[in-house]
Design a protein around this motif. Structure first.
Motif, PDB file in Angstrom:
ATOM      1  N   ARG A 126     -45.982  -4.239  10.728  1.00  0.00           N
ATOM      2  CA  ARG A 126     -46.567  -4.090   9.360  1.00  0.00           C
ATOM      3  C   ARG A 126     -45.688  -3.482   8.470  1.00  0.00           C
ATOM      4  O   ARG A 126     -44.759  -2.796   8.942  1.00  0.00           O
ATOM      5  CB  ARG A 126     -48.041  -3.078   9.646  1.00  0.00           C
ATOM      6  N   THR A 127     -45.783  -3.494   7.281  1.00  0.00           N
ATOM      7  CA  THR A 127     -44.976  -2.878   6.247  1.00  0.00           C
ATOM      8  C   THR A 127     -45.203  -1.415   6.221  1.00  0.00           C
ATOM      9  O   THR A 127     -46.281  -0.908   6.481  1.00  0.00           O
ATOM     10  CB  THR A 127     -45.416  -3.185   4.775  1.00  0.00           C
ATOM     11  N   MET A 183     -43.289  -8.789  -3.031  1.00  0.00           N
ATOM     12  CA  MET A 183     -42.943  -8.663  -1.617  1.00  0.00           C
ATOM     13  C   MET A 183     -41.484  -9.233  -1.202  1.00  0.00           C
ATOM     14  O   MET A 183     -40.878  -8.846  -0.264  1.00  0.00           O
ATOM     15  CB  MET A 183     -44.135  -9.306  -0.768  1.00  0.00           C
ATOM     16  N   ARG A 184     -41.176 -10.216  -1.995  1.00  0.00           N
ATOM     17  CA  ARG A 184     -39.961 -11.032  -1.883  1.00  0.00           C
ATOM     18  C   ARG A 184     -38.878 -10.228  -2.194  1.00  0.00           C
ATOM     19  O   ARG A 184     -37.765 -10.090  -1.565  1.00  0.00           O
ATOM     20  CB  ARG A 184     -39.883 -12.382  -2.406  1.00  0.00           C
ATOM     21  N   ARG A 185     -39.126  -9.326  -3.035  1.00  0.00           N
ATOM     22  CA  ARG A 185     -37.977  -8.135  -3.597  1.00  0.00           C
ATOM     23  C   ARG A 185     -37.770  -7.137  -2.336  1.00  0.00           C
ATOM     24  O   ARG A 185     -36.765  -6.785  -2.371  1.00  0.00           O
ATOM     25  CB  ARG A 185     -38.309  -7.702  -4.820  1.00  0.00           C
ATOM     26  N   ARG A 186     -38.984  -6.746  -2.298  1.00  0.00           N
ATOM     27  CA  ARG A 186     -39.011  -5.551  -1.395  1.00  0.00           C
ATOM     28  C   ARG A 186     -38.692  -5.726   0.290  1.00  0.00           C
ATOM     29  O   ARG A 186     -38.142  -4.894   0.787  1.00  0.00           O
ATOM     30  CB  ARG A 186     -40.263  -4.637  -1.401  1.00  0.00           C
ATOM     31  N   TYR A 187     -39.459  -6.678   0.643  1.00  0.00           N
ATOM     32  CA  TYR A 187     -39.205  -7.334   1.962  1.00  0.00           C
ATOM     33  C   TYR A 187     -38.778  -8.884   2.215  1.00  0.00           C
ATOM     34  O   TYR A 187     -39.346  -9.371   2.931  1.00  0.00           O
ATOM     35  CB  TYR A 187     -40.362  -7.005   2.771  1.00  0.00           C
ATOM     36  N   ALA A 188     -37.554  -8.705   1.632  1.00  0.00           N
ATOM     37  CA  ALA A 188     -36.784 -10.190   1.830  1.00  0.00           C
ATOM     38  C   ALA A 188     -36.872 -10.952   3.209  1.00  0.00           C
ATOM     39  O   ALA A 188     -36.387  -9.957   3.985  1.00  0.00           O
ATOM     40  CB  ALA A 188     -35.823 -10.208   1.083  1.00  0.00           C
ATOM     41  N   SER A 210     -39.133 -11.389   5.229  1.00  0.00           N
ATOM     42  CA  SER A 210     -39.967 -10.790   6.379  1.00  0.00           C
ATOM     43  C   SER A 210     -41.233 -11.837   6.320  1.00  0.00           C
ATOM     44  O   SER A 210     -41.417 -12.589   5.372  1.00  0.00           O
ATOM     45  CB  SER A 210     -40.538  -9.578   5.824  1.00  0.00           C
ATOM     46  N   LYS A 211     -42.154 -11.804   7.350  1.00  0.00           N
ATOM     47  CA  LYS A 211     -43.291 -12.427   7.497  1.00  0.00           C
ATOM     48  C   LYS A 211     -44.121 -12.230   6.433  1.00  0.00           C
ATOM     49  O   LYS A 211     -44.838 -13.193   5.954  1.00  0.00           O
ATOM     50  CB  LYS A 211     -43.717 -12.368   8.832  1.00  0.00           C
ATOM     51  N   THR A 212     -44.286 -10.861   6.110  1.00  0.00           N
ATOM     52  CA  THR A 212     -45.155 -10.467   5.255  1.00  0.00           C
ATOM     53  C   THR A 212     -44.877 -11.061   3.768  1.00  0.00           C
ATOM     54  O   THR A 212     -45.464 -11.658   3.023  1.00  0.00           O
ATOM     55  CB  THR A 212     -45.168  -9.003   4.964  1.00  0.00           C
ATOM     56  N   ALA A 213     -43.689 -11.161   3.429  1.00  0.00           N
ATOM     57  CA  ALA A 213     -43.106 -12.051   1.906  1.00  0.00           C
ATOM     58  C   ALA A 213     -43.516 -13.415   2.240  1.00  0.00           C
ATOM     59  O   ALA A 213     -43.895 -14.005   1.248  1.00  0.00           O
ATOM     60  CB  ALA A 213     -41.581 -11.497   1.896  1.00  0.00           C
TER      61      ALA A 213
END
Length: 352
Positions: free
Chosen positions: A201-202, A291-296, A298-301
């Motif tokens: 998880r994030t 999400m793409r900026r913060r968790y580039a 990642s599965k979440t992004a």
């Protein structure tokens, strides 16, 4: 979000093989629910929903098997207002066509009941389902039973004298409960994993996934009102409605009492559905970018990006459905994609 909270921290079943079997069963059920919703949409769009005028949960599984039985069913249909006002002169062959859609819809409901309860008992006896997980699944089963009752209440509203279709608010309720059942099944399945494998998880759970899920559910409610009132057959232009982005208040609130405009006023019903679609797409795109900026990488992004793509596709399909004046294929595709979008939103919230 309530859907995720209702299935949070459920006890995990034993071995990986058992977990996989339970998840497969739940996802198959989710697929059947989506199919059920699609057949229900086809039943509505073909005007078939009132062709069976009685609710027989057991004996109704057997369709008419003789010419005499078909004539008896047809005679019951000829007594309702939909026949008198819309279909007077219909032949038995034409009646068989609309009867088949409604019978198929009800038969699929019976199949879902069997596919739910028989494996549930089997998994329970083998110890694969216990504790809160068992209670959660029993709750889903109870909701499914309630949904059958809501379906009949909806049909009964269309059998009242002078009615030629079901009440829009009851159709919206029926569709929404189906969506909630789908969301619960997907949420439970997505949350099952081996006890040694915690979900990635994030660091801090964002608000946007839960808000998106809530807005998508609300949009399904509004879509049910559009479908039930046949508002999609009016104002078939975009982005304007009768030459204006927002019709004047005299049009939007022309019905008395005021509250009924939100259910019966075609202009307001359609406008609400349009405006919420813009909000859902804007929030989904913003969330994906964030999400793409913060968790580039990642599965979440990636899930957030996929969710944004689905919302954009759904909006484009909705616009096409409106401009084409709701052909059967477009109406069904729009409804099915809404459910896939809902399922994706649930998975994203569950795993973020």
């Amino acid at each position: 979000m309530a859907v995720a909270a209702a299935t949070e921290n459920l006890p995990l079943v034993g071995s990986a093989a058992r977990i996989s079997a339970v998840k497969t069963w739940l996802y198959c059920l989710a697929g059947l629910v989506i199919l059920m919703i699609a057949v229900g949409g086809a039943t509505r769009l073909t005007g078939s929903g009132l062709s069976i005028t009685e609710w027989k949960p057991v004996t109704g599984a057997i369709p008419p098997l003789s010419d005499g039985a078909w004539l008896a069913e047809f005679e019951k249909y000829r007594q309702i207002s939909q026949y008198e006002l819309l279909n007077k002169g219909m032949t038995v062959a034409e009646f068989k066509f609309i009867y088949a859609w409604e019978w198929g819809h009800r038969q699929l409901g019976r199949l879902i009941g069997l596919v739910f309860f028989l494996p549930l008992v089997w998994f329970w006896l083998r110890g694969a389902i216990t504790g809160r997980l068992a209670l959660a699944l029993l709750g889903v089963g109870a909701l499914g039973g309630l949904q059958a009752g809501i379906g009949w209440i909806m049909v009964a509203s269309g059998l009242e004298p002078g009615m030629t279709a079901v009440a829009p608010i009851k159709l919206a309720l029926h569709l929404t409960v189906a969506g909630i059942i789908l969301a619960l099944l997907v949420s439970i399945a997505a949350g099952l994993r081996p006890s040694a494998g915690a979900a990635l998880r994030t660091p801090s759970k964002p608000v946007a996934p839960g808000l998106l899920l809530g807005l998508i559910l609300l949009q399904i409610v509004l879509g049910g009102l559009v479908a039930g009132s046949k508002a999609g057959f009016t104002y078939n232009t975009w982005p304007l409605m009768d030459g204006a982005f927002v019709p004047p208040a005299s049009v939007l609130f022309s019905v008395t009492p005021l509250i009924e405009n939100f259910v019966d006023n075609l202009a307001l019903v359609q406008l609400n559905h349009r405006l919420l679609a813009y909000l859902v797409v804007a929030l989904a795109v913003w969330h994906a970018v964030h999400m793409r900026r913060r968790y580039a990488g990642s599965k979440t992004a990636r899930r957030a990006t996929a969710l944004a793509g689905l919302t954009l596709a759904q909006m484009v399909l909705g616009i096409a459905t409106l401009l084409l004046v709701v052909p059967l294929w477009a109406g069904l595709a729009h409804q099915v994609l809404a459910m896939l979008l809902l399922a994706m939103a649930v998975v994203h919230l569950r795993l973020t």
